[in-house]
Design a protein around this motif. Structure first.
Motif, PDB file in Angstrom:
ATOM      1  N   ARG A 154      54.695  30.192 -61.061  1.00 32.02           N
ATOM      2  CA  ARG A 154      54.039  30.849 -62.186  1.00 32.02           C
ATOM      3  C   ARG A 154      54.303  32.342 -62.043  1.00 32.02           C
ATOM      4  O   ARG A 154      54.395  32.857 -60.921  1.00 32.02           O
ATOM      5  CB  ARG A 154      52.535  30.588 -62.180  1.00 32.02           C
ATOM      6  CG  ARG A 154      52.157  29.116 -62.247  1.00 32.02           C
ATOM      7  CD  ARG A 154      50.643  28.949 -62.152  1.00 32.02           C
ATOM      8  NE  ARG A 154      50.231  27.550 -62.250  1.00 32.02           N
ATOM      9  CZ  ARG A 154      50.054  26.743 -61.214  1.00 32.02           C
ATOM     10  NH1 ARG A 154      50.234  27.202 -59.964  1.00 32.02           N
ATOM     11  NH2 ARG A 154      49.700  25.484 -61.389  1.00 32.02           N
ATOM     12  N   SER A 156      52.330  34.778 -62.407  1.00 30.03           N
ATOM     13  CA  SER A 156      51.244  35.415 -61.657  1.00 30.03           C
ATOM     14  C   SER A 156      51.422  35.199 -60.156  1.00 30.03           C
ATOM     15  O   SER A 156      51.110  36.083 -59.354  1.00 30.03           O
ATOM     16  CB  SER A 156      49.892  34.870 -62.114  1.00 30.03           C
ATOM     17  OG  SER A 156      49.836  33.465 -61.940  1.00 30.03           O
ATOM     18  N   GLU A 157      51.915  34.032 -59.779  1.00 31.20           N
ATOM     19  CA  GLU A 157      52.141  33.749 -58.360  1.00 31.20           C
ATOM     20  C   GLU A 157      53.222  34.664 -57.797  1.00 31.20           C
ATOM     21  O   GLU A 157      53.095  35.182 -56.680  1.00 31.20           O
ATOM     22  CB  GLU A 157      52.536  32.285 -58.179  1.00 31.20           C
ATOM     23  CG  GLU A 157      51.418  31.304 -58.499  1.00 31.20           C
ATOM     24  CD  GLU A 157      51.874  29.860 -58.470  1.00 31.20           C
ATOM     25  OE1 GLU A 157      50.999  28.973 -58.356  1.00 31.20           O
ATOM     26  OE2 GLU A 157      53.096  29.620 -58.571  1.00 31.20           O
ATOM     27  N   GLY A 177      48.283  29.649 -55.153  1.00 31.28           N
ATOM     28  CA  GLY A 177      48.243  29.223 -56.543  1.00 31.28           C
ATOM     29  C   GLY A 177      46.839  29.127 -57.095  1.00 31.28           C
ATOM     30  O   GLY A 177      45.899  29.739 -56.578  1.00 31.28           O
ATOM     31  N   LYS A 178      46.682  28.337 -58.146  1.00 29.37           N
ATOM     32  CA  LYS A 178      45.378  28.161 -58.782  1.00 29.37           C
ATOM     33  C   LYS A 178      44.400  27.522 -57.800  1.00 29.37           C
ATOM     34  O   LYS A 178      44.772  26.672 -57.005  1.00 29.37           O
ATOM     35  CB  LYS A 178      45.518  27.284 -60.020  1.00 29.37           C
ATOM     36  CG  LYS A 178      46.223  27.977 -61.185  1.00 29.37           C
ATOM     37  CD  LYS A 178      46.212  27.102 -62.417  1.00 29.37           C
ATOM     38  CE  LYS A 178      46.833  27.834 -63.611  1.00 29.37           C
ATOM     39  NZ  LYS A 178      46.826  26.991 -64.837  1.00 29.37           N
ATOM     40  N   ARG A 236      52.315  42.052 -65.221  1.00 33.26           N
ATOM     41  CA  ARG A 236      52.701  40.845 -65.954  1.00 33.26           C
ATOM     42  C   ARG A 236      53.513  41.197 -67.195  1.00 33.26           C
ATOM     43  O   ARG A 236      54.502  40.543 -67.512  1.00 33.26           O
ATOM     44  CB  ARG A 236      51.444  40.064 -66.336  1.00 33.26           C
ATOM     45  CG  ARG A 236      51.710  38.701 -66.945  1.00 33.26           C
ATOM     46  CD  ARG A 236      50.397  38.042 -67.339  1.00 33.26           C
ATOM     47  NE  ARG A 236      50.611  36.704 -67.869  1.00 33.26           N
ATOM     48  CZ  ARG A 236      50.609  35.603 -67.136  1.00 33.26           C
ATOM     49  NH1 ARG A 236      50.407  35.679 -65.833  1.00 33.26           N
ATOM     50  NH2 ARG A 236      50.797  34.413 -67.682  1.00 33.26           N
ATOM     51  N   HIS A 259      57.301  30.978 -68.127  1.00 32.40           N
ATOM     52  CA  HIS A 259      57.055  29.548 -67.945  1.00 32.40           C
ATOM     53  C   HIS A 259      58.300  28.721 -68.277  1.00 32.40           C
ATOM     54  O   HIS A 259      58.422  27.573 -67.820  1.00 32.40           O
ATOM     55  CB  HIS A 259      55.885  29.086 -68.797  1.00 32.40           C
ATOM     56  CG  HIS A 259      55.319  27.760 -68.391  1.00 32.40           C
ATOM     57  ND1 HIS A 259      54.627  27.580 -67.213  1.00 32.40           N
ATOM     58  CD2 HIS A 259      55.380  26.534 -68.977  1.00 32.40           C
ATOM     59  CE1 HIS A 259      54.267  26.313 -67.099  1.00 32.40           C
ATOM     60  NE2 HIS A 259      54.709  25.658 -68.148  1.00 32.40           N
ATOM     61  N   ARG A 262      59.988  28.068 -65.081  1.00 35.03           N
ATOM     62  CA  ARG A 262      59.214  27.104 -64.287  1.00 35.03           C
ATOM     63  C   ARG A 262      59.445  25.683 -64.798  1.00 35.03           C
ATOM     64  O   ARG A 262      59.660  24.751 -64.015  1.00 35.03           O
ATOM     65  CB  ARG A 262      57.731  27.479 -64.347  1.00 35.03           C
ATOM     66  CG  ARG A 262      56.779  26.517 -63.643  1.00 35.03           C
ATOM     67  CD  ARG A 262      55.372  27.121 -63.672  1.00 35.03           C
ATOM     68  NE  ARG A 262      54.333  26.155 -63.399  1.00 35.03           N
ATOM     69  CZ  ARG A 262      53.910  25.818 -62.182  1.00 35.03           C
ATOM     70  NH1 ARG A 262      54.481  26.345 -61.117  1.00 35.03           N
ATOM     71  NH2 ARG A 262      52.930  24.954 -62.021  1.00 35.03           N
ATOM     72  N   HIS A 263      59.400  25.524 -66.112  1.00 38.57           N
ATOM     73  CA  HIS A 263      59.597  24.200 -66.693  1.00 38.57           C
ATOM     74  C   HIS A 263      61.043  23.736 -66.499  1.00 38.57           C
ATOM     75  O   HIS A 263      61.294  22.544 -66.261  1.00 38.57           O
ATOM     76  CB  HIS A 263      59.247  24.227 -68.178  1.00 38.57           C
ATOM     77  CG  HIS A 263      59.216  22.883 -68.820  1.00 38.57           C
ATOM     78  ND1 HIS A 263      58.324  21.903 -68.472  1.00 38.57           N
ATOM     79  CD2 HIS A 263      59.998  22.335 -69.786  1.00 38.57           C
ATOM     80  CE1 HIS A 263      58.533  20.815 -69.197  1.00 38.57           C
ATOM     81  NE2 HIS A 263      59.549  21.052 -69.999  1.00 38.57           N
TER      82      HIS A 263
END
Length: 286
Positions: A154, A156-157, A177-178, A236, A259, A262-263
């Motif tokens: 992510r 943010s990560e 992570g989350k 960000r 994203h 990431r995807h």
């Protein structure tokens, strides 16, 4: 049979908007949106000579009409109008302005689930190769893009990483992570080379540690991994600009976001035969 409408629709709308303003403290822009949605509904009922308080059919017909040509609303706009009308009727029933719970008869349209865009391998390569490796910012941007894709992070990560989270000698990165869940991920050779070049060459220059008396020499061995031109942690918004610029330079069309990488990482692994459970663990979903 329902009793006759005691309150005109305009008065009921005004009472509801006053409630939103005084009791809920909604912003002016939100109030205008609610007002416009309800007034549009009122105009429809007036044209149809329909009684707003007699039942749900008027609202159902109105919302259905919004999905038909010539002016078809976007799903998000349609859902917003439906939510506004249902909330209005819920208020009117609670306040005794109507004697039927019309809100309970109105269903919200399902929110459309938008699948993340995926890039093919050639598009990813074009994106990753777009930054100018002859500049300090280009080295930083290349390292960021490579890491996002190589590890499926992510944004943010990636931006929350500190230098000590990256083990260049081992080819791994420690990610929080989350839910503050920690995972350690392998970093591929290409991404590792980009990270090493950035850490050795560009990052010290961006921090200004080569300048006498800069006071930043301690950050050479710690602090944020990805830094801005002022030496602070990359934001960000700045990361989004990096990706959009790389897509533009690389000729990658369509919607490209952090994203997307990431995807694409997950999709390419699965297409290559990776186990779904393993991919989920790498993404931090396990």
């Amino acid at each position: 049979m329902s009793r006759a409408v005691a309150v005109p629709l305009d008065d009921a709308i005004e009472a509801y908007l006053t409630f939103l303003r005084v009791e809920r403290g909604l912003a002016d822009a939100t109030m205008r949106a609610y007002g416009n949605d309800l007034q549009g509904y009122g105009r429809y009922l007036e044209r149809k000579r329909a009684n707003w308080a007699s039942g749900a059919q008027g609202a159902i017909d109105y919302l259905a009409a919004l999905t038909r040509p010539p002016r078809v609303l976007k799903p998000s706009s349609h859902r917003r109008k439906a939510a506004a009308i249902r909330a209005f009727y819920r208020f009117c029933f609670a306040e005794g302005l109507i004697d039927k719970d019309i809100a309970s008869l109105l269903d919200l349209p399902r929110a459309a689930r938008q699948l993340p865009d995926t890039l093919d391998v050639a598009q990813v390569e074009s994106l990753l190769e777009a930054p100018d490796a002859g500049t300090q910012l280009g080295l930083r941007d290349r390292a960021l893009l490579e890491l996002l894709y190589a590890c499926g992070l992510r944004v943010s990560e990636a931006l929350n990483l500190d230098l000590e989270d990256v083990a260049l000698s081992e080819g791994s990165v420690r990610v929080i992570g989350k839910g503050d869940r920690e995972r350690r991920l392998p970093v591929g050779d290409v991404a590792l080379a980009a990270l090493t070049k950035y850490v050795d060459e560009a990052r010290p220059a961006l921090l200004g540690v080569t300048k006498p008396g800069s006071g930043k020499s301690a950050l050479k061995h710690g602090g944020p991994l990805f830094v801005s031109v002022r030496g602070g942690r990359l934001s960000r918004m700045a990361a989004w600009r990096v990706i959009r610029h790389a897509a533009l330079v690389g000729g990658v069309r369509g919607r490209v976001t952090p994203h997307t990488l990431r995807h694409s990482f997950a999709t390419h692994l699965l297409e290559g035969g990776a186990d779904l459970r393993v991919v989920q663990e790498l993404l931090g979903h396990a």
